[in-house]
Design a protein around this motif. Structure first.
Motif, short mmCIF file in Angstrom:
data_model
loop_
_atom_site.label_atom_id
_atom_site.label_comp_id
_atom_site.label_asym_id
_atom_site.label_seq_id
_atom_site.Cartn_x
_atom_site.Cartn_y
_atom_site.Cartn_z
N LYS A 252 5.23 17.55 -9.30
CA LYS A 252 4.61 18.63 -10.07
C LYS A 252 4.71 19.95 -9.34
O LYS A 252 4.84 21.02 -9.96
CB LYS A 252 3.15 18.29 -10.35
N ALA A 253 4.65 19.90 -8.00
CA ALA A 253 4.75 21.11 -7.19
C ALA A 253 6.20 21.50 -6.91
O ALA A 253 6.44 22.46 -6.18
CB ALA A 253 4.00 20.93 -5.88
N PRO B 238 0.81 -1.23 0.00
CA PRO B 238 0.00 0.00 0.00
C PRO B 238 0.83 1.27 0.00
O PRO B 238 0.40 2.29 -0.56
CB PRO B 238 -0.84 -0.12 1.28
N VAL B 239 2.02 1.23 0.61
CA VAL B 239 2.90 2.40 0.56
C VAL B 239 3.27 2.70 -0.89
O VAL B 239 3.21 3.86 -1.34
CB VAL B 239 4.17 2.17 1.41
N GLU B 240 3.65 1.66 -1.64
CA GLU B 240 4.02 1.85 -3.04
C GLU B 240 2.84 2.36 -3.87
O GLU B 240 2.99 3.24 -4.70
CB GLU B 240 4.53 0.52 -3.63
N VAL B 241 1.64 1.80 -3.64
CA VAL B 241 0.47 2.20 -4.41
C VAL B 241 0.13 3.66 -4.16
O VAL B 241 -0.05 4.45 -5.09
CB VAL B 241 -0.74 1.30 -4.05
N VAL B 242 0.03 4.04 -2.90
CA VAL B 242 -0.37 5.41 -2.56
C VAL B 242 0.74 6.40 -2.90
O VAL B 242 0.47 7.48 -3.45
CB VAL B 242 -0.75 5.51 -1.06
N TRP B 243 2.00 6.03 -2.60
CA TRP B 243 3.10 6.97 -2.79
C TRP B 243 3.40 7.20 -4.26
O TRP B 243 3.36 8.34 -4.74
CB TRP B 243 4.34 6.46 -2.05
N ARG B 244 3.68 6.13 -4.99
CA ARG B 244 4.09 6.29 -6.38
C ARG B 244 2.93 6.60 -7.31
O ARG B 244 3.09 7.25 -8.34
CB ARG B 244 4.83 5.04 -6.87
N GLY B 245 1.73 6.16 -6.95
CA GLY B 245 0.59 6.37 -7.83
C GLY B 245 -0.12 7.70 -7.63
O GLY B 245 -0.73 8.21 -8.57
N TYR B 246 -0.03 8.26 -6.42
CA TYR B 246 -0.85 9.43 -6.13
C TYR B 246 -0.06 10.59 -5.52
O TYR B 246 -0.19 11.74 -5.97
CB TYR B 246 -2.01 9.05 -5.19
N LEU B 247 0.75 10.36 -4.50
CA LEU B 247 1.40 11.46 -3.78
C LEU B 247 2.65 11.97 -4.49
O LEU B 247 2.82 13.18 -4.67
CB LEU B 247 1.75 11.02 -2.36
N TYR C 244 8.16 9.19 4.53
CA TYR C 244 8.19 8.63 5.88
C TYR C 244 6.89 8.94 6.63
O TYR C 244 6.39 8.12 7.40
CB TYR C 244 9.39 9.19 6.65
N GLY C 245 6.34 10.12 6.39
CA GLY C 245 5.06 10.46 7.01
C GLY C 245 3.94 9.52 6.57
O GLY C 245 3.09 9.13 7.38
N LEU C 246 3.94 9.17 5.28
CA LEU C 246 2.94 8.24 4.78
C LEU C 246 3.10 6.87 5.44
O LEU C 246 2.09 6.24 5.83
CB LEU C 246 3.06 8.10 3.26
N ARG C 247 4.33 6.40 5.57
CA ARG C 247 4.57 5.10 6.20
C ARG C 247 4.08 5.09 7.65
O ARG C 247 3.45 4.12 8.09
CB ARG C 247 6.06 4.76 6.15
N VAL D 262 8.55 20.11 -5.07
CA VAL D 262 8.92 19.99 -3.67
C VAL D 262 10.35 19.48 -3.59
O VAL D 262 10.78 18.63 -4.37
CB VAL D 262 7.95 19.04 -2.93
N SER D 263 11.11 19.99 -2.64
CA SER D 263 12.51 19.62 -2.50
C SER D 263 12.66 18.14 -2.15
O SER D 263 11.75 17.55 -1.55
CB SER D 263 13.16 20.47 -1.41
N PRO D 264 13.80 17.52 -2.50
CA PRO D 264 14.00 16.09 -2.20
C PRO D 264 13.91 15.77 -0.71
O PRO D 264 13.39 14.72 -0.33
CB PRO D 264 15.41 15.81 -2.74
N SER D 265 14.41 16.65 0.14
CA SER D 265 14.34 16.38 1.58
C SER D 265 12.91 16.35 2.08
O SER D 265 12.54 15.49 2.88
CB SER D 265 15.15 17.44 2.34
N ARG D 266 12.10 17.27 1.62
CA ARG D 266 10.69 17.28 2.03
C ARG D 266 9.93 16.11 1.40
O ARG D 266 8.99 15.59 2.00
CB ARG D 266 10.04 18.60 1.65
N THR D 267 10.34 15.73 0.21
CA THR D 267 9.71 14.57 -0.42
C THR D 267 9.98 13.31 0.38
O THR D 267 9.07 12.50 0.63
CB THR D 267 10.23 14.40 -1.86
N ARG D 268 11.22 13.12 0.81
CA ARG D 268 11.57 11.97 1.64
C ARG D 268 10.82 12.03 2.97
O ARG D 268 10.33 11.00 3.47
CB ARG D 268 13.07 11.93 1.87
#
Length: 468
Positions: free
Chosen positions: A357-358, A342-351, A370-373, A360-366
């Motif tokens: 597109k916005a 589910p992490v892969e589905v939600v993260w790579r497919g939607y977030l 982790y927040g999603l997990r 967002v910096s790599p550090s905030r993306t990482r």
């Protein structure tokens, strides 16, 4: 298995080992006739797993709570239907997983992309089928995503309950606390384990879990063979009224479709996954043999009095307590593997696409990943604590989701991919389409019967409380 040997194996695989595809599916209409694009050769993976690591993951994801429920499943089906049903179910599941992986390969090859997740592959396959199905491509992708997330998070909820219940049985003689407190005790370790970012790092933990499970199964078999068996008569043929519960247990235990797709996509030598006597065949053979063996021995031991988990029927003592601890640790490790999907589905497919597109910096993306997990882990914890009779509800989700994900959608995808060749007059095309129609019918029957039986069981489980 050494990496050098696997590299040689990859180079040695011939074109005949690749999935058999209709020529029209091997390229787009604007591709040259001699194009031989192979998606497997264009995959770029940061931490690919070798064949042995993939086999370990497959064994781990199928040797969880499901195998411990096999004696009860045999009690519902009867001894003979239980054996035959497990073998036939294993063959059905293996074939459908093979169909799914090959359909994904066909879509990737026709689109000239190295990799596509299950939902996008399903949508692309439907677009090559009849017009009425082509219009349902986007809803089909969303449905696959929903089923994957619901089912995998449901498994994680079951695992939390399983770990807490088993820890309570071991710790109660020393310190008696509620099951909810045991869930709270394991919450932080679960969150920490769920922050592991890739399957390559999870592989050693899966290997440890497999060792614990095999040792635990060995000790359990020892008890089943040497302990005092039930004196009740055996039911050789069972009842047709409870058979859907047996089939639902088989699907729930065998069809880890999300993990199968994830580990195949992360392989260093993906061609060896579905080839004859490949990784998938070896894993499923071992799994089915273990399921049949434990189901038979457990049913002969306790007959109609089998509990939800065979470990609950073992005689009390230090050795049986050690078995419970082994399974609890192994299931704890499995939590991270199942939550990976589910992490892969939600993260790579939607977030992730929205964050990119916005800009967002790599550090905030990482940090967002982790927040999603952490959020998904907290969600499964809250559901496990809040919902009574969780196992019955998850069985309902399993019957509903796995019949669709593991049988119906693979058959539908293959049928759509072969649809364009029906006018060639080839008998093989019509046989494939007929086979897929039969698989679809079996999947729908399992979905309806399993869902109905699970709902009936849920209503009956609540009935005693309502009459008090």
């Amino acid at each position: 298995m050494e990496e050098k040997g696997e590299h040689v194996q990859l180079q040695a695989v011939s074109d005949t080992d690749s999935p058999v595809l209709p020529p029209a599916l091997a390229r787009n209409s604007d591709q040259p006739e001699d194009d031989d694009y192979d998606p497997h050769l264009h995959r770029q993976l940061a931490n690919p797993t070798n064949n042995l690591e993939t086999l370990v993951h497959l064994l781990k994801c199928s040797l969880g709570t499901g195998i411990l429920a096999m004696p009860q499943a045999f009690a519902r089906a009867g001894l003979i239907p239980g054996i035959l049903g497990t073998v036939i179910g294993g063959l059905l599941v293996t074939h459908c997983l093979r169909v799914l992986v090959r359909a994904q390969y066909a879509v990737c090859r026709s689109r000239r992309v190295p990799q596509l997740p299950y939902p996008e592959a399903a949508a692309a396959a439907l677009q090559q089928g009849p017009r009425v199905l082509a219009g349902l491509a986007r809803p089909a992708a969303l449905t696959v995503d929903l089923f994957l997330v619901v089912y995998q998070l449901g498994i994680c909820c079951v695992y939390i309950v399983f770990i807490a219940d088993n820890l309570k049985k071991v710790i109660d003689p020393v310190l008696e606390v509620s099951v909810e407190m045991h869930m709270l005790f394991i919450l932080l370790p679960l969150i920490a384990f769920n922050l592991i970012p890739n399957l390559k790092i999870l592989a050693p933990f899966s290997a440890l879990a497999n060792v614990l499970i095999f040792v635990g199964i060995g000790i359990t078999v020892y008890f089943l063979l040497s302990g005092e068996k039930s004196s009740k008569p055996l039911d050789l043929w069972g009842s047709p009224h409870t058979f859907p519960l047996f089939f639902g247990t088989i699907l729930f235990a065998l069809t880890a479709v999300g993990v199968v797709i994830a580990v195949e996509n992360n392989m260093k030598t993906p061609k060896s996954f579905v080839q004859t006597c490949g990784v998938l065949d070896i894993a499923m053979l071992l799994i089915v043999l273990l399921y049949v063996a434990l189901g038979v021995l457990g049913y002969l031991f306790c007959v109609s009095d089998c509990s939800d988990s065979i470990t609950l029927d073992l005689p009390k003592g230090p050795l049986s307590a050690s078995v419970i601890v082994m399974f609890a640790v192994a299931i704890f490790i499995s939590y991270g593997l199942h939550c990976y999907v589910p992490v892969e589905v939600v993260w790579r497919g939607y977030l992730l696409p929205r964050l990119e597109k916005a800009s967002v910096s790599p550090s905030r993306t990482r940090l967002a990943e982790y927040g999603l997990r952490v959020a998904l882990c907290l969600l499964t914890f809250v559901l496990a604590v809040s919902i009574p009779r969780l196992g019955l509800f998850i069985s309902l989700f399993g019957a509903l989701c796995l019949s669709a994900l593991g049988i119906c959608f693979p058959a539908l995808m293959e049928a759509c991919l072969w649809w364009g060749r029906r006018g060639t007059g080839s008998r093989v095309v019509y046989l494939v389409l007929l086979k897929d129609v039969a698989l679809g019918a079996i999947g729908m029957l399992a979905l309806v019967a399993g869902t109905y039986t699970a709902l009936t069981s849920i209503v009956r489980s609540f009935a005693p409380q309502q009459t008090e």
